[in-house]
Design a protein around this motif. Structure first.
Motif, PDB file in Angstrom:
ATOM      1  N   HIS A  42       3.189   1.257  -2.985  1.00 48.42           N
ATOM      2  CA  HIS A  42       1.930   0.671  -2.537  1.00 48.42           C
ATOM      3  C   HIS A  42       0.799   1.026  -3.501  1.00 48.42           C
ATOM      4  O   HIS A  42       0.721   2.155  -4.007  1.00 48.42           O
ATOM      5  CB  HIS A  42       1.556   1.192  -1.153  1.00 48.42           C
ATOM      6  N   GLU A  85      -2.455  -5.668   1.344  1.00 52.84           N
ATOM      7  CA  GLU A  85      -1.276  -4.906   0.936  1.00 52.84           C
ATOM      8  C   GLU A  85      -0.805  -5.372  -0.438  1.00 52.84           C
ATOM      9  O   GLU A  85      -0.652  -6.569  -0.685  1.00 52.84           O
ATOM     10  CB  GLU A  85      -0.148  -5.079   1.960  1.00 52.84           C
ATOM     11  N   PHE A  95       1.630  -4.142  -4.098  1.00 51.52           N
ATOM     12  CA  PHE A  95       2.639  -3.264  -4.668  1.00 51.52           C
ATOM     13  C   PHE A  95       2.608  -3.301  -6.195  1.00 51.52           C
ATOM     14  O   PHE A  95       2.204  -4.295  -6.798  1.00 51.52           O
ATOM     15  CB  PHE A  95       4.050  -3.694  -4.214  1.00 51.52           C
ATOM     16  N   ASP A 148       7.751   2.426   0.404  1.00 55.13           N
ATOM     17  CA  ASP A 148       7.877   2.685  -1.023  1.00 55.13           C
ATOM     18  C   ASP A 148       9.291   3.163  -1.347  1.00 55.13           C
ATOM     19  O   ASP A 148       9.973   3.746  -0.507  1.00 55.13           O
ATOM     20  CB  ASP A 148       6.881   3.764  -1.454  1.00 55.13           C
TER      21      ASP A 148
END
Length: 316
Positions: free
Chosen positions: A138, A144, A146, A123
């Protein structure tokens, strides 16, 4: 600065909503366009706008689910065919480079420009130039994922020409030096500081664009005091348990986040195909009960992000 929605649907394309893609139009600020996610057929959507693929120089991917990336190979290829020859940077989770390069290699696609990849692991700050910073955090999705916070740097104050004239400072190149905030020695020997002749700085704008997510503390970090928040609304009021089980959010959760972090405008996208017509309007009405300045966006909606009005010190 404008946001144009190229796709506002969730999962798979529908008759009235294509899958996710959001364009941040920075034509006045840096003569470029940034895309956030590139769902299937994004390039077809672009054909119905005034956007030029060659102006796209950055693409930010939130996560690697198909409804957020399946449009990438076609868009990248078309950008090459349509005169795009300047480098392009793609930001996203690990694996985005493999996805693009395998697609281009298998299809024997040759591009006229170079792609730079920045696969995100931590991050924090992912891009900075003289005008903007972009941060990534995140989120909490099944894979995963963002969210991005785009911060425009403050604009210098306007040169107060009337004040210069009152001080009998003649016009000329010296005005440019003073506008830059420099200290200047005038022909008559006076030393003047440009800062004394500048109005208040214009605060830059902040845009938060989140990927698919459950509610998480990182979302608050991304959205704090943002001028605009683009947030998914895959589920409606009363469906929080269902949203959590599918790693998504409800319209109410998005509205509560906007209210809690002092966002100025909430734009809800990633709308499930279950919500059409009056049901989509109801999503908006439900959210407005929590956060008034909420809007459920549609494909091709164009939203201008205004500067906040500056209040002079003597008026506070």
């Amino acid at each position: 600065m404008e946001i144009e929605f190229l796709g506002t649907g969730a999962g798979s394309p529908g008759k009235f909503r294509n899958v996710t893609s959001t364009a941040l139009r920075l034509l006045d600020e840096r003569n470029s366009v940034w895309l956030f996610d590139v769902g299937e057929a994004t390039q077809h959507q672009i054909l119905r706008t005034t956007l030029k693929p060659r102006k796209i120089d950055k693409i930010f991917i939130t996560h690697l689910h198909g409804d957020h990336i399946f449009g990438l190979p076609g868009l990248l290829s078309s950008r090459s065919f349509q005169g795009g020859n300047t480098p392009l940077t793609i930001y996203g989770p690990k694996g985005i480079r493999d996805f693009v390069e395998v697609s281009l290699r298998v299809s024997e696609t040759k591009l006229s420009y170079k792609i730079h990849y920045q696969e995100l692991t931590n991050d924090g700050l992912v891009f900075e130039d003289p005008k903007f910073r972009v941060y990534a955090q995140h989120l909490d999705h099944r894979i995963e994922c963002f969210g991005y916070r785009i911060v425009e740097k403050d604009h210098p104050g306007e040169l107060q020409v009337d004040k210069l004239q009152a001080a009998q400072i003649p016009s000329g190149p010296v005005y440019g030096q003073l506008k830059a905030g420099q200290t200047v020695t005038l022909p008559d020997g006076r030393v003047v500081n440009g800062q004394d002749f500048l109005g208040p700085a214009q605060k830059g704008r902040v845009v938060a664009i989140l990927g698919d997510t459950r509610q998480t503390q990182n979302a608050s970090r991304l959205t704090q005091n943002a001028d605009v928040l683009v947030h998914e609304s895959t589920f409606a009021k009363g469906e929080s348990k269902l949203a959590r089980s599918y790693y998504h959010s409800t319209n109410i959760q998005a509205a509560e986040l906007a209210k809690r972090t002092h966002v100025k405008m909430l734009l809800l996208n990633h709308i499930s195909a279950r919500y059409t017509g009056k049901m989509a309007v109801e999503l908006q009405q439900q959210a407005r009960e929590v956060f008034k300045n909420t809007r459920v966006v549609k494909d091709f909606d164009l939203v201008t992000i205004p500067f906040q009005k500056m209040i002079p010190e003597d008026a506070k």
